[in-house]
Design an enzyme around this catalytic site. Sequence first.
Site, PDB file in Angstrom:
ATOM      1  CE  LYS A  54      -3.822  -2.324   2.357  1.00 35.04           C
ATOM      2  NZ  LYS A  54      -4.520  -2.626   3.624  1.00 35.04           N
ATOM      3  CD  GLN A  98      -3.420  -4.386   6.647  1.00 39.80           C
ATOM      4  OE1 GLN A  98      -3.473  -3.323   6.041  1.00 39.80           O
ATOM      5  NE2 GLN A  98      -3.918  -5.506   6.147  1.00 39.80           N
ATOM      6  CG  ASP A 121      -9.331   0.211   5.307  1.00 35.23           C
ATOM      7  OD1 ASP A 121      -9.105  -0.164   4.143  1.00 35.23           O
ATOM      8  OD2 ASP A 121      -8.542   0.022   6.254  1.00 35.23           O
TER       9      ASP A 121
END
Length: 295
Positions: A54, A98, A121
Amino acid sequence: MSAMILDGKAVALQIQAEIAAEVTQFRQATGVVPCLVAVLVGDNPASEVYVRNKQKTCEKVGMTSRLERLPSSARPEELLQLIGRLNADVSVHGILVQLPLPTGWDTNQVLDAVSPAKDVDAFGPENVGLICQGRPRFLPCTPHGVLQLLARYNIEVSGKHAVVVGRSDIVGKPLAMLLMQRTGPVGDKVANATVTVCHSQTKNLAEVTQQADILIVAIGRANAIKKEHVKAGAVVIDVGINRIDTGIVGDVDFESVSSVASAITPVPGGVGPLTIAMLLKNTLTAAMQQNGVSR
Ligand code: GUN
């Protein structure tokens, strides 16, 4: 029949180029460089790889990225304080914690703490609610990647039967929501599906999946879907990423299923690269929103 390969990597590169151009334009107009901060708790090896990818892709499109690490021995309050500092930092536009968090951590408490404006997200309750109501602030990355792939290969979903195998908060649930909506984020052709969601308690799974015109699998079980599960000519999207002795494979047995499907995503090189591209899109959107620029 031998299925057409849906090349997610190529589509992701195309989308990255589009984002890079938008980032340049935004930077020239405002002087602001979009910044994503990834938060990694513990040392899960798969998470390390995902976060590195990422960050690398962020830099490729002209954004900045930063990694904040905490050991798995940290107290949850330390993570909540870190998130609080990132929420208040105007140079940070997107925050990504994460997952999975180490065993015993309260994921919902952590996701609740991320400012909805920086929740790239789209995992927090406010953003999930907006998605369900068809007025998203950010689109969920993997589901949006699947829609982009279908749209860019001109695969129509409207009026078709889409079967989603897996009901996770990250993929199955939001993807089912997007597929059934009247107006989709990538146009009406990739919306308006009749959607069935299957899960671990579904009886006669193959009987249901065989009805799918579009079959999307996100269950995290290596090679679980075989040709017996698939109707001839179906489009098969494999969201799984499983590490086995021979390497990385999806949830779909590629060799078996590609003999009956009309189109199929490979693993790796299918949905994975699109997830990252859509995360960057959300980060750019967040930076624009925080600086009063509309898309
Ligand atoms: N773990 C697995 N997929 C994801 C994702 O898309 N975002 C985050 N933050 N964690 C994940």
